[in-house]
Design an enzyme around this catalytic site. Structure first.
Site: not given
Length: 195
Positions: A5, A8, A45, A60
């Site tokens: 993450y 990301r 997101v 989400h």
């Protein structure tokens, strides 16, 4: 994992809103001085809607927020607020622990198999229940649970519009605009804000 993450986040940190994000923000701003009301709900997101100036409900979660994986307490720092000395966002992949329970901090997003956030889902349901027009943008109108919102809107008399370069075969859709959102939304919003 936390490292994935953080990677990301780093990969999307410099992304900017596209013309569709800006058009929706313009439309939402226009509704403040008109009889229209626009509730913007997203399954994404990222924070591109916010960057464009919109108020948005995230079904989400949000990649840039964190919370404890055990007790659920929000982590005090927004991921975009962690900067190095050269004013770039720091994407440290070292695990962070919660000051309340020592649980691991995780991104505040919905993972597969987890329930959608209750408050956000209620906002979405209320909007679908009470809208005159429901527009599904850039997503299939057959994937649940979000597809249930279009069905709810249709059941309550709303017109359902789908904007998608690859439209889905769905009998509840009244109007299909088979085009990219970044092309069609600026044109649509220009017309809507002149009403």
């Amino acid at each position: 994992s936390w490292s994935w993450y953080q990677w990301r986040r780093q990969s999307v940190a410099d992304k900017k809103p596209n013309p569709a994000h800006h058009a929706l923000a313009q439309w939402q701003y226009h509704t403040q001085t008109s009889a229209q009301q626009l509730t913007l709900i997203t399954q994404n997101v990222d924070d591109l809607h916010e960057q464009a100036g919109s108020t948005v409900t995230h079904l989400h979660g949000n990649l840039w927020r964190n919370r404890c994986s055990q007790c659920g307490v929000p982590y005090q720092h927004h991921a975009r607020d962690l900067y190095d000395n050269d004013n770039t966002v720091r994407f440290d992949d070292a695990l962070i622990t919660c000051s309340h329970c020592d649980g691991h901090i995780r991104p505040d997003i919905v993972w597969f198999g987890e329930a959608l956030p209750i408050e956000e889902w209620q906002i979405a349901e209320d909007a679908a229940n009470n809208c005159e027009v429901f527009i599904s943008i850039g997503t299939s109108s057959i994937v649940y649970p979000a597809a249930g919102l279009a069905q709810l809107a249709k059941k309550n008399g709303a017109h359902v519009i789908e904007i998608n370069p690859n439209p889905t075969q769905n009998t509840i859709v009244d109007i299909t605009l088979a085009e990219k959102a970044g092309i069609i939304l600026p044109l649509l919003v220009q017309e809507m804000t002149q009403l």
